[in-house]
Design a protein around this motif. Sequence first.
Motif, mmCIF file in Angstrom:
data_model
loop_
_atom_site.group_PDB
_atom_site.id
_atom_site.type_symbol
_atom_site.label_atom_id
_atom_site.label_comp_id
_atom_site.label_asym_id
_atom_site.label_seq_id
_atom_site.Cartn_x
_atom_site.Cartn_y
_atom_site.Cartn_z
ATOM 1 N N PHE A 1 -7.291 9.194 11.529
ATOM 2 C CA PHE A 1 -6.650 9.302 12.815
ATOM 3 C C PHE A 1 -5.257 10.219 11.542
ATOM 4 C CE2 PHE A 1 -8.002 5.967 14.256
ATOM 5 C CZ PHE A 1 -8.575 6.633 16.257
ATOM 6 N N PRO A 2 -4.670 11.781 12.413
ATOM 7 C CA PRO A 2 -4.070 12.658 11.056
ATOM 8 C C PRO A 2 -2.799 11.839 11.757
ATOM 9 C CG PRO A 2 -4.913 13.265 14.166
ATOM 10 C CD PRO A 2 -5.180 11.965 13.726
ATOM 11 N N GLU A 3 -1.844 12.064 10.699
ATOM 12 C CA GLU A 3 -1.015 11.673 10.060
ATOM 13 C C GLU A 3 -0.069 11.386 11.302
ATOM 14 O OE1 GLU A 3 1.015 9.328 8.227
ATOM 15 O OE2 GLU A 3 -1.392 9.687 7.464
ATOM 16 N N GLN A 4 0.082 12.692 11.985
ATOM 17 C CA GLN A 4 0.943 13.558 12.875
ATOM 18 C C GLN A 4 1.052 11.856 14.257
ATOM 19 O OE1 GLN A 4 0.525 16.274 15.269
ATOM 20 N NE2 GLN A 4 2.724 16.050 16.465
ATOM 21 N N GLU A 5 -0.243 11.312 14.140
ATOM 22 C CA GLU A 5 -0.132 9.977 15.118
ATOM 23 C C GLU A 5 0.016 8.646 14.530
ATOM 24 O OE1 GLU A 5 -4.044 9.729 16.896
ATOM 25 O OE2 GLU A 5 -4.514 11.463 17.153
ATOM 26 N N TRP A 6 0.360 8.511 13.415
ATOM 27 C CA TRP A 6 0.902 7.599 12.370
ATOM 28 C C TRP A 6 2.113 7.838 12.683
ATOM 29 C CZ3 TRP A 6 -1.788 2.800 11.582
ATOM 30 C CH2 TRP A 6 -3.317 2.905 11.413
ATOM 31 N N LYS A 7 2.942 8.765 12.529
ATOM 32 C CA LYS A 7 4.150 8.363 12.933
ATOM 33 C C LYS A 7 5.044 8.347 14.365
ATOM 34 C CE LYS A 7 4.796 12.030 9.060
ATOM 35 N NZ LYS A 7 4.819 13.287 8.587
ATOM 36 N N LYS A 8 3.591 9.041 14.821
ATOM 37 C CA LYS A 8 4.311 8.835 16.293
ATOM 38 C C LYS A 8 4.131 6.833 16.367
ATOM 39 C CE LYS A 8 3.133 9.349 21.073
ATOM 40 N NZ LYS A 8 2.198 10.115 22.168
ATOM 41 N N ALA A 9 3.572 6.840 16.511
ATOM 42 C CA ALA A 9 3.404 5.235 15.788
ATOM 43 C C ALA A 9 4.674 4.312 15.191
ATOM 44 C CB ALA A 9 1.853 4.018 16.101
ATOM 45 N N LYS A 10 3.864 4.877 14.511
ATOM 46 C CA LYS A 10 5.537 3.791 13.350
ATOM 47 C C LYS A 10 7.100 4.409 14.007
ATOM 48 C CE LYS A 10 8.073 4.709 8.965
ATOM 49 N NZ LYS A 10 8.402 5.878 7.676
ATOM 50 N N LYS A 11 7.441 4.791 14.920
ATOM 51 C CA LYS A 11 8.648 5.425 15.282
ATOM 52 C C LYS A 11 8.590 4.199 16.154
ATOM 53 C CE LYS A 11 11.501 8.407 17.013
ATOM 54 N NZ LYS A 11 11.830 9.760 17.749
ATOM 55 N N LEU A 12 7.810 4.540 17.526
ATOM 56 C CA LEU A 12 7.568 3.771 18.855
ATOM 57 C C LEU A 12 7.512 2.130 18.453
ATOM 58 C CD1 LEU A 12 5.140 5.640 20.728
ATOM 59 C CD2 LEU A 12 7.441 5.902 20.750
ATOM 60 N N CYS A 13 6.566 2.000 18.219
ATOM 61 C CA CYS A 13 6.778 0.367 17.602
ATOM 62 C C CYS A 13 7.510 0.214 16.459
ATOM 63 C CB CYS A 13 5.348 0.039 16.571
ATOM 64 S SG CYS A 13 4.288 0.936 18.016
ATOM 65 N N ARG A 14 8.428 0.620 15.964
ATOM 66 C CA ARG A 14 9.354 0.109 14.798
ATOM 67 C C ARG A 14 9.092 -0.470 13.571
ATOM 68 N NH1 ARG A 14 14.135 -1.730 19.202
ATOM 69 N NH2 ARG A 14 14.146 -0.489 20.326
ATOM 70 N N LEU A 15 8.028 0.531 13.023
ATOM 71 C CA LEU A 15 7.697 -0.127 11.835
ATOM 72 C C LEU A 15 7.688 0.625 10.875
ATOM 73 C CD1 LEU A 15 3.684 -0.112 13.390
ATOM 74 C CD2 LEU A 15 5.150 -1.929 13.121
ATOM 75 N N ASN A 16 8.015 0.217 9.087
ATOM 76 C CA ASN A 16 7.759 0.763 8.368
ATOM 77 C C ASN A 16 6.790 0.731 7.874
ATOM 78 O OD1 ASN A 16 6.523 -1.685 7.149
ATOM 79 N ND2 ASN A 16 8.988 -2.235 6.544
ATOM 80 N N GLU A 17 6.873 1.950 5.834
ATOM 81 C CA GLU A 17 5.182 1.972 5.751
ATOM 82 C C GLU A 17 4.332 1.017 5.346
ATOM 83 O OE1 GLU A 17 4.706 5.318 5.096
ATOM 84 O OE2 GLU A 17 6.442 5.630 6.187
ATOM 85 N N GLU A 18 4.795 -0.005 4.637
ATOM 86 C CA GLU A 18 4.025 -1.625 4.477
ATOM 87 C C GLU A 18 3.508 -1.325 5.355
ATOM 88 O OE1 GLU A 18 2.617 -4.610 1.855
ATOM 89 O OE2 GLU A 18 3.637 -2.170 1.443
ATOM 90 N N ASP A 19 4.119 -1.553 6.706
ATOM 91 C CA ASP A 19 3.486 -2.192 8.099
ATOM 92 C C ASP A 19 2.344 -1.181 7.698
ATOM 93 O OD1 ASP A 19 5.789 -4.152 8.040
ATOM 94 O OD2 ASP A 19 6.630 -2.662 9.685
ATOM 95 N N ILE A 20 2.188 -0.311 8.495
ATOM 96 C CA ILE A 20 1.403 1.059 8.165
ATOM 97 C C ILE A 20 0.111 1.293 7.308
ATOM 98 C CG2 ILE A 20 1.187 3.223 7.956
ATOM 99 C CD1 ILE A 20 2.551 2.489 10.922
ATOM 100 N N ARG A 21 0.368 1.066 6.095
ATOM 101 C CA ARG A 21 -0.321 0.520 5.262
ATOM 102 C C ARG A 21 -1.347 -0.833 5.565
ATOM 103 N NH1 ARG A 21 -1.632 -2.668 1.249
ATOM 104 N NH2 ARG A 21 0.062 -3.852 1.517
ATOM 105 N N TRP B 1 -2.437 -10.893 9.894
ATOM 106 C CA TRP B 1 -2.410 -10.157 8.763
ATOM 107 C C TRP B 1 -3.077 -11.281 8.093
ATOM 108 C CZ3 TRP B 1 -4.517 -7.322 4.890
ATOM 109 C CH2 TRP B 1 -3.966 -7.436 3.120
ATOM 110 N N GLU B 2 -1.903 -11.682 8.424
ATOM 111 C CA GLU B 2 -1.648 -13.843 7.673
ATOM 112 C C GLU B 2 -3.025 -14.740 7.619
ATOM 113 O OE1 GLU B 2 0.029 -15.326 4.997
ATOM 114 O OE2 GLU B 2 1.453 -13.024 5.519
ATOM 115 N N GLU B 3 -3.506 -14.575 9.167
ATOM 116 C CA GLU B 3 -4.797 -14.666 10.004
ATOM 117 C C GLU B 3 -5.798 -14.246 9.137
ATOM 118 O OE1 GLU B 3 -5.064 -14.705 13.846
ATOM 119 O OE2 GLU B 3 -3.716 -15.878 14.519
ATOM 120 N N ARG B 4 -5.927 -13.171 8.531
ATOM 121 C CA ARG B 4 -7.207 -12.662 8.083
ATOM 122 C C ARG B 4 -7.091 -13.214 6.768
ATOM 123 N NH1 ARG B 4 -9.028 -6.750 10.209
ATOM 124 N NH2 ARG B 4 -8.812 -7.708 12.421
ATOM 125 N N GLN B 5 -6.170 -13.469 5.734
ATOM 126 C CA GLN B 5 -5.818 -13.326 4.059
ATOM 127 C C GLN B 5 -6.468 -14.749 4.169
ATOM 128 O OE1 GLN B 5 -4.766 -11.073 2.243
ATOM 129 N NE2 GLN B 5 -5.714 -9.936 3.518
#
Length: 84
Positions: free
Chosen positions: A3-23, A58-62
Amino acid sequence: MAFPEQEWKKAKKLCRLNEEDIRIAKQMGLNPKSLVKNIPSKDQQWKLPVKDWLWEMWEERQEKARKKQAKKQAAADTEDDSRK
């Protein structure tokens, strides 16, 4: 599908996530659209915020991976014991 980086940036902003969350989301194979789609609306009080939902999944999968690894190790140990 990447997915384009622009879509990830949009999701990051709308969902109030940080870089770790996106990773984490990328590592789990989620896409930015699924993150945005899971933003709870005002009438969905039962729904977790995206960040909490993401980390809970993430915790459930781990935990599942740890159990699988432990089971595999136990099987290998019993196989080694039976060879002695």
